[in-house]
Scaffold this active site. Structure first.
Site, short mmCIF file in Angstrom:
data_model
loop_
_atom_site.label_atom_id
_atom_site.label_comp_id
_atom_site.label_asym_id
_atom_site.label_seq_id
_atom_site.Cartn_x
_atom_site.Cartn_y
_atom_site.Cartn_z
N ALA A 1 40.44 27.53 42.54
CA ALA A 1 40.24 28.97 42.40
C ALA A 1 40.34 29.50 40.80
O ALA A 1 40.66 28.45 40.20
CB ALA A 1 41.44 29.88 43.14
N LYS A 2 39.75 30.45 40.60
CA LYS A 2 39.52 30.90 39.08
C LYS A 2 40.85 30.66 38.31
O LYS A 2 40.85 30.13 36.99
CB LYS A 2 39.46 32.53 38.95
CG LYS A 2 37.99 32.78 39.29
CD LYS A 2 37.58 34.01 38.47
CE LYS A 2 36.24 34.10 38.87
NZ LYS A 2 36.03 34.52 40.16
N ARG A 3 42.23 30.74 39.03
CA ARG A 3 43.40 30.74 38.15
C ARG A 3 43.31 29.31 37.77
O ARG A 3 44.52 29.02 36.84
CB ARG A 3 44.63 31.18 38.96
CG ARG A 3 44.73 30.52 40.39
CD ARG A 3 46.00 30.95 40.99
NE ARG A 3 45.96 30.35 42.25
CZ ARG A 3 45.28 30.56 43.34
NH1 ARG A 3 44.49 31.36 43.45
NH2 ARG A 3 45.34 29.98 44.28
#
Ligand code: GLU
Length: 290
Positions: free
Chosen positions: A234-236
């Site tokens: 995911a982006k994080r």
């Protein structure tokens, strides 16, 4: 003519796991003399500029595709036609449940966990009219009880429980499970290569295709890319997009080919050595550079 496809949702930049799935979809299609189509699944969350960046990134790792890009937002009539066909066959019903009500309902023993328990299946017309005044209903498929099986290149025969899937959401937007089936059939797609988090959806989708008179595609659900914590990327997780990896001095295509046990080469040069039976069967854990 037969075709494979890649169908990203334009909700942000593609990450290295999405690009890996895209490369695999391309290799599966092109190595079997299929056309390769790109479809933008933009019925849901859309981030401005995302589609263009996703297409640039696919080109950036050396992929190409046939014909124009197809966007689901431009095909709503097709989904409504399919809904009309199913409704004429008494295969739909309006559902007034909230997501929460579905989750909290006691699940029936013959249904898979989390499946719709059938709450609104048999409401009277009067009751439907009364509830429609309170909230616009979703439309669900009146599915058959039981299971359905699909053939998967990597998983063999996979059997999953059927469910009264949502066909059109309460806000009027066609649901993913319907759109994907309608589009794959309309575009002549007979090979669906995608990440294996969607394997459990394949039986429902193949059953829906059957109800609409379409042959099921052949599936290949490929292992998902995971973060160091074992969750889907995911982006994080940080440096996972093509641009971020380039800034970190890494070659995304090289990372992907290494992860697949393929030679370090451009996609066109991977067609010859590509052998689906040799693909890794385990998820790929990608630890982004710090
Ligand atoms: N649009 C979906 C996604 O980006 C893919 C759906 C599919 O391949 O069937 O996860």
């Amino acid at each position: 003519m037969s075709a494979g496809r890649f169908a990203p949702s334009p909700s942000g930049d593609l990450h290295v796991g999405n690009l890996r799935t895209g490369l695999l979809a391309w290799l599966f299609a092109r190595s079997t003399a299929r056309r390769f189509l790109v479809r933008i699944e933009d019925l849901d969350r859309v981030r401005e500029g995302s589609e263009q960046r996703q297409l640039d990134d696919l080109r950036g790792i050396g992929l190409d595709w046939d014909g124009p890009i197809v966007r689901q937002s431009e095909r709503r009539d097709l989904y409504e036609d399919a809904i009309a066909t199913l409704t004429a066959a008494e295969r739909t019903f309006p559902c007034f449940c909230t997501r929460r009500e579905v989750l909290e309902a006691p699940s029936a023993p013959h249904l898979p966990p989390g499946a719709y328990p059938g709450t609104c299946r048999d409401l009277s017309t009067a009751e439907q009219a009364r509830r429609s005044r309170v909230r616009p209903p979703a439309l669900r498929l009146r599915s058959d009880p039981g299971t359905w099986s699909v053939d998967d290149e990597l998983h063999g025969t996979f059997t999953g429980g059927l469910d009264d899937v949502v066909l059109r959401r309460g806000d009027g937007v066609p649901a993913y499970n319907l759109a994907v089936v309608v589009d794959d059939a309309a575009q002549g797609i007979d090979q669906v290569v995608r990440a294996d988090d969607l394997l459990s959806s394949a039986p429902r989708q193949a059953h829906l295709a059957h109800l609409l008179g379409h042959p099921p595609p052949r599936y290949a659900h490929v292992p998902l890319a995971l973060s160091a914590e074992g969750k889907r990327l995911a982006k994080r997780d940080g440096a996972i997009t093509l641009r971020q990896l380039a800034v970190a001095g890494l070659d995304p295509l090289r990372l992907i080919t290494d992860s697949l046990g393929l030679p370090a080469a451009a996609p066109a040069d991977l067609l010859e050595p590509f052998d689906p039976t040799c693909l890794p069967r385990e998820p790929w854990t990608f630890v982004p550079p710090r």
